[in-house]
Design a protein around this motif. Structure first.
Motif, PDB file in Angstrom:
ATOM      1  N   ASN A 110       0.828  -1.205   0.000  1.00 43.95           N
ATOM      2  CA  ASN A 110       0.000   0.000   0.000  1.00 43.95           C
ATOM      3  C   ASN A 110       0.866   1.261   0.000  1.00 43.95           C
ATOM      4  OD1 ASN A 110      -2.470   1.367   0.044  1.00 43.95           O
ATOM      5  ND2 ASN A 110      -2.355   1.621   2.256  1.00 43.95           N
ATOM      6  N   GLY A 111       1.958   1.257   0.756  1.00 40.35           N
ATOM      7  CA  GLY A 111       2.853   2.414   0.788  1.00 40.35           C
ATOM      8  C   GLY A 111       3.519   2.654  -0.556  1.00 40.35           C
ATOM      9  N   ILE A 112       3.869   1.583  -1.241  1.00 42.51           N
ATOM     10  CA  ILE A 112       4.469   1.718  -2.570  1.00 42.51           C
ATOM     11  C   ILE A 112       3.459   2.324  -3.540  1.00 42.51           C
ATOM     12  CG2 ILE A 112       5.475   0.440  -4.501  1.00 42.51           C
ATOM     13  CD1 ILE A 112       6.499  -1.595  -2.478  1.00 42.51           C
ATOM     14  N   ALA A 113       2.200   1.889  -3.438  1.00 47.02           N
ATOM     15  CA  ALA A 113       1.157   2.426  -4.315  1.00 47.02           C
ATOM     16  C   ALA A 113       0.922   3.907  -4.057  1.00 47.02           C
ATOM     17  CB  ALA A 113      -0.138   1.641  -4.133  1.00 47.02           C
ATOM     18  N   VAL A 114       0.896   4.297  -2.784  1.00 45.37           N
ATOM     19  CA  VAL A 114       0.694   5.719  -2.446  1.00 45.37           C
ATOM     20  C   VAL A 114       1.879   6.543  -2.946  1.00 45.37           C
ATOM     21  CG1 VAL A 114       0.528   7.338  -0.520  1.00 45.37           C
ATOM     22  CG2 VAL A 114      -0.817   5.246  -0.502  1.00 45.37           C
ATOM     23  N   ALA A 115       3.089   6.020  -2.800  1.00 37.23           N
ATOM     24  CA  ALA A 115       4.267   6.733  -3.308  1.00 37.23           C
ATOM     25  C   ALA A 115       4.208   6.862  -4.828  1.00 37.23           C
ATOM     26  CB  ALA A 115       5.541   6.006  -2.886  1.00 37.23           C
ATOM     27  N   GLY A 116       3.743   5.834  -5.519  1.00 34.61           N
ATOM     28  CA  GLY A 116       3.606   5.904  -6.972  1.00 34.61           C
ATOM     29  C   GLY A 116       2.578   6.926  -7.404  1.00 34.61           C
ATOM     30  N   ILE A 117       1.459   6.989  -6.679  1.00 33.40           N
ATOM     31  CA  ILE A 117       0.430   7.979  -7.000  1.00 33.40           C
ATOM     32  C   ILE A 117       0.974   9.387  -6.808  1.00 33.40           C
ATOM     33  CG2 ILE A 117      -1.803   8.915  -6.274  1.00 33.40           C
ATOM     34  CD1 ILE A 117      -2.599   6.024  -5.562  1.00 33.40           C
ATOM     35  N   SER A 118       1.659   9.620  -5.693  1.00 33.66           N
ATOM     36  CA  SER A 118       2.167  10.972  -5.426  1.00 33.66           C
ATOM     37  C   SER A 118       3.291  11.343  -6.396  1.00 33.66           C
ATOM     38  CB  SER A 118       2.618  11.099  -3.980  1.00 33.66           C
ATOM     39  OG  SER A 118       3.612  10.157  -3.686  1.00 33.66           O
ATOM     40  N   CYS A 119       4.180  10.406  -6.711  1.00 37.24           N
ATOM     41  CA  CYS A 119       5.248  10.705  -7.688  1.00 37.24           C
ATOM     42  C   CYS A 119       4.658  10.973  -9.068  1.00 37.24           C
ATOM     43  CB  CYS A 119       6.247   9.550  -7.763  1.00 37.24           C
ATOM     44  SG  CYS A 119       7.355   9.439  -6.364  1.00 37.24           S
ATOM     45  N   GLY A 120       3.636  10.209  -9.449  1.00 31.94           N
ATOM     46  CA  GLY A 120       2.988  10.443 -10.740  1.00 31.94           C
ATOM     47  C   GLY A 120       2.311  11.794 -10.808  1.00 31.94           C
ATOM     48  N   ALA A 121       1.661  12.192  -9.709  1.00 33.95           N
ATOM     49  CA  ALA A 121       0.991  13.501  -9.689  1.00 33.95           C
ATOM     50  C   ALA A 121       2.015  14.625  -9.753  1.00 33.95           C
ATOM     51  CB  ALA A 121       0.136  13.625  -8.439  1.00 33.95           C
ATOM     52  N   VAL A 122       3.120  14.483  -9.017  1.00 34.61           N
ATOM     53  CA  VAL A 122       4.158  15.516  -9.049  1.00 34.61           C
ATOM     54  C   VAL A 122       4.790  15.586 -10.434  1.00 34.61           C
ATOM     55  CG1 VAL A 122       6.458  16.084  -8.159  1.00 34.61           C
ATOM     56  CG2 VAL A 122       4.631  15.484  -6.588  1.00 34.61           C
ATOM     57  N   GLY A 123       5.068  14.432 -11.038  1.00 33.86           N
ATOM     58  CA  GLY A 123       5.652  14.424 -12.382  1.00 33.86           C
ATOM     59  C   GLY A 123       4.731  15.041 -13.418  1.00 33.86           C
ATOM     60  N   LEU A 124       3.445  14.726 -13.324  1.00 34.44           N
ATOM     61  CA  LEU A 124       2.471  15.307 -14.255  1.00 34.44           C
ATOM     62  C   LEU A 124       2.392  16.818 -14.084  1.00 34.44           C
ATOM     63  CD1 LEU A 124       0.174  14.784 -16.325  1.00 34.44           C
ATOM     64  CD2 LEU A 124      -1.355  14.502 -14.388  1.00 34.44           C
ATOM     65  N   LEU A 125       2.333  17.269 -12.844  1.00 41.00           N
ATOM     66  CA  LEU A 125       2.261  18.702 -12.571  1.00 41.00           C
ATOM     67  C   LEU A 125       3.533  19.423 -13.027  1.00 41.00           C
ATOM     68  CD1 LEU A 125       0.558  20.930 -11.214  1.00 41.00           C
ATOM     69  CD2 LEU A 125       1.827  20.449  -9.124  1.00 41.00           C
ATOM     70  N   LEU A 126       4.698  18.850 -12.727  1.00 42.85           N
ATOM     71  CA  LEU A 126       5.952  19.489 -13.147  1.00 42.85           C
ATOM     72  C   LEU A 126       6.094  19.535 -14.664  1.00 42.85           C
ATOM     73  CD1 LEU A 126       8.594  18.191 -10.587  1.00 42.85           C
ATOM     74  CD2 LEU A 126       7.700  20.499 -10.823  1.00 42.85           C
ATOM     75  N   SER A 127       5.623  18.496 -15.359  1.00 41.11           N
ATOM     76  CA  SER A 127       5.690  18.502 -16.823  1.00 41.11           C
ATOM     77  C   SER A 127       4.853  19.639 -17.408  1.00 41.11           C
ATOM     78  CB  SER A 127       5.200  17.169 -17.393  1.00 41.11           C
ATOM     79  OG  SER A 127       6.109  16.155 -17.148  1.00 41.11           O
ATOM     80  N   LEU A 128       3.646  19.787 -16.883  1.00 43.48           N
ATOM     81  CA  LEU A 128       2.779  20.840 -17.406  1.00 43.48           C
ATOM     82  C   LEU A 128       3.293  22.233 -17.022  1.00 43.48           C
ATOM     83  CD1 LEU A 128      -0.688  19.174 -16.816  1.00 43.48           C
ATOM     84  CD2 LEU A 128       0.629  19.317 -18.935  1.00 43.48           C
ATOM     85  N   LEU A 129       3.808  22.371 -15.803  1.00 43.25           N
ATOM     86  CA  LEU A 129       4.389  23.655 -15.411  1.00 43.25           C
ATOM     87  C   LEU A 129       5.655  23.970 -16.212  1.00 43.25           C
ATOM     88  CD1 LEU A 129       3.966  23.630 -11.522  1.00 43.25           C
ATOM     89  CD2 LEU A 129       2.749  25.028 -13.188  1.00 43.25           C
ATOM     90  N   GLY A 130       6.458  22.951 -16.488  1.00 51.51           N
ATOM     91  CA  GLY A 130       7.660  23.156 -17.307  1.00 51.51           C
ATOM     92  C   GLY A 130       7.315  23.593 -18.721  1.00 51.51           C
ATOM     93  N   LEU A 131       6.257  23.008 -19.288  1.00 53.29           N
ATOM     94  CA  LEU A 131       5.833  23.426 -20.628  1.00 53.29           C
ATOM     95  C   LEU A 131       5.317  24.860 -20.592  1.00 53.29           C
ATOM     96  CD1 LEU A 131       5.291  22.748 -23.590  1.00 53.29           C
ATOM     97  CD2 LEU A 131       3.028  21.960 -22.876  1.00 53.29           C
TER      98      LEU A 131
END
Length: 140
Positions: A110-131
Motif C-alpha cells: 500500500n505504501g508503494i502504491a501511495v508513493a507511486g500515486i504521489s510521484c505520478g501527480a508531481v511528475g504530471l504537474l511538473l511537466s505541465l508547469l515546465g511546458l
C-alpha cells in the motif's frame, strides 16, 4: 555451482480430518506478495519526475533557441507516465484492499502504491508547469 538454498518448511495453518478415513485436508499458509501494479506505479512515477525535469531544463536552458518545441515533445511522455502512475497506483490500492479468502494470495504494498500515486501527480504537474514556463520564456 552449489544448489540453491532450500527454504525452511512452513507448518500447515490447520489440518481438518476427513471423517471415516485416516487422511486429512491440509490448509497451508500462503505468504503475502507485493502488488505488481504498485511497483509499476512507483517506477512510472519516478520516470515521470525525471522526464519533467528534462522538460524544465529544455524550456529554461534553450528558451532563445526554440526550447519550447523540445519541452513540448518531452511533455507528452512525461504526462503520460504521470497519468499511468496515478491509474496503476489506484488499481494497486484497490487490489490490496480487496479481501481474499484464506487460500488466495494476499497482496501488500500500500505504501508503494501511495508513493507511486504521489510521484505520478508531481511528475504530471511538473511537466505541465515546465511546458508553461517554456512557452512563457519563448514568447517573452
Amino acid at each position: 555451482m552449489p544448489p540453491p538454498p532450500q527454504e525452511a518448511p512452513r507448518p500447515p495453518k490447520r489440518v481438518d480430518p476427513v471423517p471415516g478415513t485416516p487422511f486429512g485436508v491440509v490448509h497451508l499458509d500462503v505468504p503475502a506478495v507485493t502488488s505488481g501494479p504498485a511497483v509499476g506505479s512507483l517506477v512510472a512515477g519516478i520516470g515521470s519526475i525525471v522526464v519533467s525535469l528534462v522538460v524544465i531544463c529544455f524550456g529554461v536552458g534553450g528558451a532563445r533557441l526554440g526550447g519550447a518545441w523540445a519541452a513540448g515533445a518531452f511533455t507528452v511522455p512525461g504526462s503520460l507516465a504521470g497519468a499511468a502512475a496515478i491509474v496503476a497506483g489506484l488499481l494497486a490500492r484497490r487490489q490490496i484492499r480487496r479481501a481474499a479468502p484464506p487460500p488466495a494470495v494476499r497482496f501488500t504494498g500500500n505504501g508503494i502504491a501511495v508513493a507511486g500515486i504521489s510521484c505520478g501527480a508531481v511528475g504530471l504537474l511538473l511537466s505541465l508547469l515546465g511546458l508553461g514556463l517554456a512557452l512563457l520564456l519563448q514568447l517573452a
